[in-house]
Design a protein around this motif. Structure first.
Motif, PDB file in Angstrom:
ATOM      1  N   ALA A 481       0.566  -1.259   0.235  1.00 47.60           N
ATOM      2  CA  ALA A 481      -0.009  -0.268  -0.353  1.00 47.60           C
ATOM      3  C   ALA A 481       1.147   1.230  -0.164  1.00 47.60           C
ATOM      4  CB  ALA A 481      -0.932  -0.368   1.118  1.00 47.60           C
ATOM      5  N   GLY A 482       2.073   1.192   1.397  1.00 46.57           N
ATOM      6  CA  GLY A 482       2.902   2.424   0.721  1.00 46.57           C
ATOM      7  C   GLY A 482       3.393   2.216  -0.697  1.00 46.57           C
ATOM      8  N   ALA A 484       2.206   1.330  -3.153  1.00 45.52           N
ATOM      9  CA  ALA A 484       0.996   2.537  -4.240  1.00 45.52           C
ATOM     10  C   ALA A 484       0.753   3.717  -3.868  1.00 45.52           C
ATOM     11  CB  ALA A 484      -0.486   1.405  -4.105  1.00 45.52           C
ATOM     12  N   ASP A 485       0.997   4.510  -2.761  1.00 43.46           N
ATOM     13  CA  ASP A 485       0.818   5.747  -2.781  1.00 43.46           C
ATOM     14  C   ASP A 485       1.987   5.899  -2.936  1.00 43.46           C
ATOM     15  OD1 ASP A 485      -0.733   5.289  -1.067  1.00 43.46           O
ATOM     16  OD2 ASP A 485      -0.763   5.319   0.800  1.00 43.46           O
ATOM     17  N   ALA A 486       3.463   5.750  -3.161  1.00 42.53           N
ATOM     18  CA  ALA A 486       4.488   6.247  -3.364  1.00 42.53           C
ATOM     19  C   ALA A 486       4.605   6.733  -4.747  1.00 42.53           C
ATOM     20  CB  ALA A 486       5.693   5.753  -2.996  1.00 42.53           C
ATOM     21  N   ALA A 488       1.673   6.594  -6.866  1.00 44.44           N
ATOM     22  CA  ALA A 488       0.863   7.806  -7.445  1.00 44.44           C
ATOM     23  C   ALA A 488       1.079   9.216  -7.682  1.00 44.44           C
ATOM     24  CB  ALA A 488      -0.522   7.649  -6.142  1.00 44.44           C
TER      25      ALA A 488
END
Length: 488
Positions: A481-482, A484-486, A488
């Motif tokens: 998840a981290g 994916a956020d990085a 984005a």
């Protein structure tokens, strides 16, 4: 009888002499100059590619103590998509080669995309409209180097690096490539298996420049006798990633491999029918033998080992690449630092040529160990993106249930353990790690009649170590998840 494999890569050229049991006997390797005229532009001098080819083959043969008469065949594997244009009369290149990493035609691709051309191009080629592939690079050379008139007059030839080297090795007698290289040009129709006149018109490329397409194992002429003390038959040709797939014995549908070099490339064998991707993967030829093609889904990561080179040459955090393993092991596990290594854009499944690198999650406590760990982890995260896309595109298969890996980065146990953890799947490292050269040697040996059929060759694949996942599900979910956020 010996078999010689020529592995012409992005940063170096290497030759390996194998015996008839495909055991390495001797090798030679030479780096060559990387040319960066502008940000995002990458070129090679074709004469450097040629000179290092002749030098490494001759040196490897001398070290192995074999003469040309002792060589059953030469197998060629090469960096794909890189564009070379040369004179038919002399074999002399008329401009620097534009390398697969080069992004100078991003605006051309964006314009064509804006005209609505990409869906039909993808349907025909199995590829996306991106500067990575050969066609827009070739068009750029013709227009910006003043070559179009000569090309249309039939004076110039085009090829990926394999075709250029074959032309020079045979003294201009053979202008040919194999299907695994041809299918990377954006000029090859994946269903019919040949260069397509409509695609040539779309990209404004004179079709008379293009090489003949042949099987990956078969006759590509003989080398000039004066090069290596006698003629050597060129009997195997494959792009580097398909050659590695052969070397990993991934001949059956569902088998997958990833090669970690400058970039990283995942190929999933899908059988005798091309599988169209809904997740921006590439549909590509895995191999062509006896006129019969098999296919693969491919994901390309533009920066893998190159990120470690950045730590060494750009940031000066390390002196040698192996230092990253110890740094990563010593890093603070409570710091979630992410490197998005988009130094030359992002490849599959994002295909964003304008993306640029980012280092996310820095604190005052962040140091070299955490940055080194983030660099190695970025390779695992990008691989996880590719495997997830493959599973979505081919749900009936067992994509990536076990992954075979090769390339320089696989020397790092830490990296492979993280890869297994983040994929939640076993990762297999083979005993013979030079799988690209091994694949080229096998194809030449197959054509020469000294190597067995693929199913028999597959039985000789040997495991060095299997890395089993050990990360708990919650940690895996949080780290992905981290990531994916990085990005984005």
């Amino acid at each position: 009888m010996a078999i010689v494999a020529l592995d012409q890569g992005t940063t170096s050229t290497r030759a390996i002499v194998f015996d008839d049991a495909l055991r390495p006997a001797a090798s030679a390797q030479r780096e060559f100059r990387q040319i960066f005229p502008k940000p995002g532009w990458v070129e090679h001098d074709p004469e450097d590619l040629w000179a290092t080819t002749v030098a490494t083959v001759a040196e490897a043969m001398a070290r192995a103590g074999v003469a040309a008469r002792d060589v059953a065949g030469l197998g060629v594997t090469n960096q794909r998509e890189t564009v070379v244009v040369w004179e038919r009369a002399t074999g002399r290149a008329v401009a620097n080669a534009i390398v697969w990493q080069d992004r100078r035609t991003a605006d051309v691709c964006a314009h064509m995309r804006g005209e609505g051309l990409e869906p039909e191009i993808t349907r025909r080629t199995g590829l996306v409209l991106d500067p990575y592939f050969s066609a827009t690079k070739l068009g750029w050379l013709l227009d910006h180097e003043g070559l179009r008139a000569r090309a249309e007059a039939g004076e110039l030839a085009f090829g990926t690096v394999d075709a250029f080297l074959i032309f020079r090795l045979t003294g201009g007698r053979v202008h040919a490539t194999d299907a695994t290289n041809a299918c990377r040009t954006l000029l090859y129709a994946i269903e019919s298996g040949g260069f397509d006149e409509d695609l040539c018109r779309t990209f404004d490329v004179p079709s008379g420049m293009l090489p003949e397409i042949r099987d990956s194992a078969g006759a590509f002429g003989e080398t000039l006798p004066e090069l290596f003390g006698g003629p050597i038959r060129i009997l195997g040709v494959a792009g580097d990633q398909q050659a590695a797939t052969v070397g990993q014995a991934c001949f059956e549908p569902g088998m997958a491999k990833v090669t970690y070099g400058t970039g990283a490339f995942a190929l999933l064998h899908t059988g005798e029918r091309p599988v169209a991707s809904s997740n921006k993967l590439l549909t590509t030829v895995a191999l062509q033998l006896g006129g019969r093609r098999t296919f693969a889904l491919e994901g390309a990561i533009f920066v893998a080992g190159a990120a470690v080179q950045w730590l060494r040459d750009g940031l000066k955090l390390i002196r040698e690449a192996p230092e990253t393993q110890g740094l990563a092991a010593a890093s603070d596990p409570d710091q979630d630092v992410y490197l998005v290594p988009a130094f030359v854009g992002l490849g599959a499944p994002h295909w964003d040529p304008e993306a640029r690198a980012a280092l996310i999650g820095l604190t005052r406590g962040t140091g070299a160990p955490e940055i080194a760990r983030a660099t190695l982890e970025s390779v695992g995260y990008q691989t996880a993106d590719l495997i997830a896309a493959m599973r979505a595109d081919w749900p009936e298969g067992e994509a990536g249930s076990v992954l075979r890996v090769d390339g320089g980065m696989t020397a790092s146990d830490w990296t492979l353990q993280f890869l297994a953890d983040v994929l939640d799947a076993p990762v297999d490292r083979p005993t013979v790690r030079e799988t690209t050269a091994l694949g080229a040697a096998y194809l030449a040996g197959l054509a020469a009649g000294v190597c067995p059929a693929p199913e028999e060759f597959a039985k000789d694949w040997r495991l060095d170590r299997r890395f089993e996942p050990a990360m708990d599900a919650e940690t895996r979910r949080r780290k992905l998840a981290g990531w994916a956020d990085a990005g984005a």
